[in-house]
Design a protein around this motif. Sequence first.
Motif, PDB file in Angstrom:
ATOM      1  N   UNK A 148       0.979  -1.413  -0.042  1.00 58.74           N
ATOM      2  CA  UNK A 148      -0.176  -0.045  -0.362  1.00 58.74           C
ATOM      3  C   UNK A 148       1.011   1.355  -0.306  1.00 58.74           C
ATOM      4  N   UNK A 149       2.443   1.591  -0.154  1.00 56.42           N
ATOM      5  CA  UNK A 149       2.814   1.844   0.255  1.00 56.42           C
ATOM      6  C   UNK A 149       3.020   3.907  -1.311  1.00 56.42           C
ATOM      7  N   UNK A 150       2.855   3.248  -2.710  1.00 55.92           N
ATOM      8  CA  UNK A 150       2.117   3.847  -3.639  1.00 55.92           C
ATOM      9  C   UNK A 150       0.700   3.912  -3.329  1.00 55.92           C
ATOM     10  N   UNK A 151      -0.497   3.871  -2.573  1.00 58.66           N
ATOM     11  CA  UNK A 151      -1.169   4.225  -3.028  1.00 58.66           C
ATOM     12  C   UNK A 151      -2.320   5.487  -2.352  1.00 58.66           C
ATOM     13  N   UNK A 152      -1.254   6.371  -1.926  1.00 60.52           N
ATOM     14  CA  UNK A 152      -1.880   7.790  -1.959  1.00 60.52           C
ATOM     15  C   UNK A 152      -1.902   8.262  -3.817  1.00 60.52           C
ATOM     16  N   UNK A 153      -1.062   7.611  -4.078  1.00 61.95           N
ATOM     17  CA  UNK A 153      -0.323   8.275  -5.993  1.00 61.95           C
ATOM     18  C   UNK A 153      -2.056   7.779  -7.047  1.00 61.95           C
ATOM     19  N   UNK A 154      -3.058   8.094  -6.700  1.00 62.96           N
ATOM     20  CA  UNK A 154      -4.523   7.634  -7.681  1.00 62.96           C
ATOM     21  C   UNK A 154      -4.614   8.355  -8.472  1.00 62.96           C
ATOM     22  N   UNK A 155      -4.077   8.842  -9.069  1.00 64.67           N
ATOM     23  CA  UNK A 155      -3.517   9.847 -10.563  1.00 64.67           C
ATOM     24  C   UNK A 155      -2.560   9.353 -10.838  1.00 64.67           C
ATOM     25  N   UNK A 156      -1.550   8.380 -10.441  1.00 63.84           N
ATOM     26  CA  UNK A 156      -0.020   7.844 -11.506  1.00 63.84           C
ATOM     27  C   UNK A 156      -0.794   6.813 -12.266  1.00 63.84           C
ATOM     28  N   UNK A 157       0.050   7.377 -13.682  1.00 60.98           N
ATOM     29  CA  UNK A 157      -0.118   6.407 -14.992  1.00 60.98           C
ATOM     30  C   UNK A 157       0.752   5.421 -15.045  1.00 60.98           C
ATOM     31  N   UNK A 158       2.175   6.400 -15.117  1.00 66.24           N
ATOM     32  CA  UNK A 158       3.493   4.731 -14.977  1.00 66.24           C
ATOM     33  C   UNK A 158       4.198   5.048 -14.252  1.00 66.24           C
ATOM     34  N   UNK A 159       4.513   3.661 -13.734  1.00 62.96           N
ATOM     35  CA  UNK A 159       5.452   3.181 -12.301  1.00 62.96           C
ATOM     36  C   UNK A 159       6.871   2.497 -12.465  1.00 62.96           C
ATOM     37  N   UNK A 160       7.781   2.778 -12.932  1.00 63.03           N
ATOM     38  CA  UNK A 160       8.697   2.129 -13.538  1.00 63.03           C
ATOM     39  C   UNK A 160      10.377   1.591 -12.565  1.00 63.03           C
ATOM     40  N   UNK A 161      10.116   1.085 -11.682  1.00 57.29           N
ATOM     41  CA  UNK A 161      10.896   0.244 -10.826  1.00 57.29           C
ATOM     42  C   UNK A 161      12.005  -1.254 -11.736  1.00 57.29           C
ATOM     43  N   UNK A 162      12.040  -1.252 -13.160  1.00 55.55           N
ATOM     44  CA  UNK A 162      13.424  -1.908 -13.644  1.00 55.55           C
ATOM     45  C   UNK A 162      14.482  -1.934 -12.947  1.00 55.55           C
TER      46      UNK A 162
END
Length: 377
Positions: A148-162
């Motif tokens: 749930x660490x990223x859950x506040x980012x409710x508008x996030x479109x692209x997440x890169x964790x490569x």
Amino acid sequence: MDNYCPPECACYGRVVQCSDKGVDKVPYGIPYNARYILLMNNHIDSIQLDLLTGYVSMEFLVLSNNWLTDGTIEGAFEGVPALKRLYMDRNFLESVPIDLPVSLEELRLDNNHLRVMSDAAWTRCPGLLVLSMSNNSLGNGSESLPDEAFSPLCNLRTLNLDHNQLASVPLGLPLSIKELYLKGNHIEQFRGGVFNGMSELVVLDLSANNLTNKGLGRDSLLNVTHLESLNLEGNRLKQVPRHLPPSLKTLNLEGNLLSSIKRAAFNTLKNLEHLGLARNKIFKVAAGAFRMLPILHQLDLCHNALRQVPRQLPPALHFVALDHNRIQSVPRDAFCWGNRSLSGLVQVQLEHNLIDMGKLDSQAFRCLRGFQVVHFY
């Protein structure tokens, strides 16, 4: 002053270009009305406290490839009201800053030394659309990313964790994510709770991980009903995964441990246009395994152990790569079957096989538009 430009920089309207100047601090006197401030490829090791607060118009700040560390940027971005894009890739940060401006829409932290990401990091910038943190050490050791660490980012479109060190995908990712990049981690399974609800995900890259068929279970991709591109290259899959979303247009299974393709392997993937099966150990393909893919355009089966061209290849196929196999024969119903008089194939790659040209059945190619379509050498 608005019409002043520091001697180390070049100013073009409201763009201030101070990159590649060898400076070790932010140059003095950058105009307060600047919108874009470019400071990449320098030796900047700190940002003075309150230095940026006067830049009420600044939308884009590039600090890529400098010497910034956690302590030297603490508090630097508080009170910067209009900043939308912040690039701090290729620095020496070990944790995600927790004082990011609320206006932020794009943040790049690639190629740092990130190991720590606080739960509070993202509560300050709910409008973030693009977040890139590739080539770091997130998930190293016992410090996996908190669920749930990223859950506040409710508008996030692209997440890169490569290219991090994630053993698992964090649960509870925002449903708004359309592109998720997880290449080059240590992921063994994609759990069903990654998305709690119907996701908008379109692109998912899980290549170069440790996924097995058990790690891609019935519930893994249940909530990604809009998924169009799935990259599973370079994992440990021994069979074509079941329960893939029917929305898929591109599926990459190259560089796995597949040895055979069953007849019903792709029956549910009616929208598939590109299928990559290269660099596996495939020696057997059931007759008609691909015939239920009505709009498949590209099929790559090179670098396998096939002894014959698969039978009943789909009619919409434009390109098929079969080079570097052990193919000896081409069945009559490989390219030409059903009631078709003319194939849509543009290129067939058959180089580096065991084909005896003298024993080829010319009827196997009767529907192709000239022998220039087929490449034997």
